[in-house]
Design an enzyme around this catalytic site. Sequence first.
Site, PDB file in Angstrom:
ATOM      1  N   HIS A   1      -3.258   0.123  -3.532  1.00 22.03           N
ATOM      2  CA  HIS A   1      -3.349  -1.088  -2.709  1.00 22.03           C
ATOM      3  C   HIS A   1      -3.241  -2.254  -3.675  1.00 22.03           C
ATOM      4  CE1 HIS A   1      -4.679   1.406   0.621  1.00 22.03           C
ATOM      5  NE2 HIS A   1      -5.514   1.968  -0.223  1.00 22.03           N
TER       6      HIS A   1
ATOM      7  N   GLU B   1      -1.230  18.782  -6.515  1.00 18.91           N
ATOM      8  CA  GLU B   1      -2.559  18.722  -7.101  1.00 18.91           C
ATOM      9  C   GLU B   1      -3.530  17.876  -6.273  1.00 18.91           C
ATOM     10  OE1 GLU B   1       0.599  19.298 -10.148  1.00 18.91           O
ATOM     11  OE2 GLU B   1       0.272  17.742  -8.669  1.00 18.91           O
ATOM     12  N   SER B   2      -3.060  16.981  -5.421  1.00 18.91           N
ATOM     13  CA  SER B   2      -3.837  16.178  -4.481  1.00 18.91           C
ATOM     14  C   SER B   2      -3.085  14.906  -4.097  1.00 18.91           C
ATOM     15  CB  SER B   2      -5.244  15.857  -4.982  1.00 18.91           C
ATOM     16  OG  SER B   2      -6.016  15.385  -3.891  1.00 18.91           O
TER      17      SER B   2
ATOM     18  N   SER C   1       0.866  -1.178   0.000  1.00 18.90           N
ATOM     19  CA  SER C   1       0.000   0.000   0.000  1.00 18.90           C
ATOM     20  C   SER C   1       0.898   1.221   0.000  1.00 18.90           C
ATOM     21  CB  SER C   1      -0.905   0.043   1.228  1.00 18.90           C
ATOM     22  OG  SER C   1      -1.909  -0.937   1.141  1.00 18.90           O
TER      23      SER C   1
ATOM     24  N   CYS D   1      -6.960  18.364  -8.168  1.00 20.05           N
ATOM     25  CA  CYS D   1      -7.846  19.509  -8.017  1.00 20.05           C
ATOM     26  C   CYS D   1      -7.714  20.410  -9.234  1.00 20.05           C
ATOM     27  CB  CYS D   1      -7.460  20.304  -6.775  1.00 20.05           C
ATOM     28  SG  CYS D   1      -7.676  19.392  -5.258  1.00 20.05           S
TER      29      CYS D   1
END
Length: 199
Positions: free
Chosen positions: A85, A79-80, A72, A100
Amino acid sequence: MALLAALSCLGLGPALERQLGSHGLLEVRDVTLHTLNSTGHVLNALLAGVSAGGLTLVGQPMMHQFPLLGVSGILLLSESHISVHTWPEYGYAAIDLFTCGIPAPTLCGPFEGHIAHFSAQDGAWRCDDGTVADAVGDGGLWAAAAAVVESLPAGSATFMLVDRGMPKLRRNEGEERSGDSATFGWLGGLETGDSQREL
């Protein structure tokens, strides 16, 4: 571009129909157990996506190798984020890409579900109707997803793009307002104190 995206995330940049971001959900299949059980291989694929997407990594990637099987991780972006996973025993990984700001271009045309499927047999991305998807192009979530699929490499993949943001609601003819606690349930009232429930 990174500054524009960061400003949009803060609500200081240009807003497009109250869209706040684009959310890509990438599912890859038919990847070798060795690849999906290696933090190095998975991280390299995510970094290839960051590069191809023209995205900006913030800080150090956080990756975790589970004792027997699975990886993970999350990469924070200006930008975010991109998170992953893996289920190596099934040759499967789920990757979440969020940016974003300006909407990500779609491969399958507007409002057609924004879903594309990849098959290594012909190396093409196809829309739900079977047509070959438009070229991935330079940058953005589609380019990032395609780079991850190529880097792993995956035998097949599905990529779904969802627009995220605040809906515009109408009270009276011509009057717009953002959603409130009546629209979004008790969570919508947390910022204004309208919530009747405690966390």
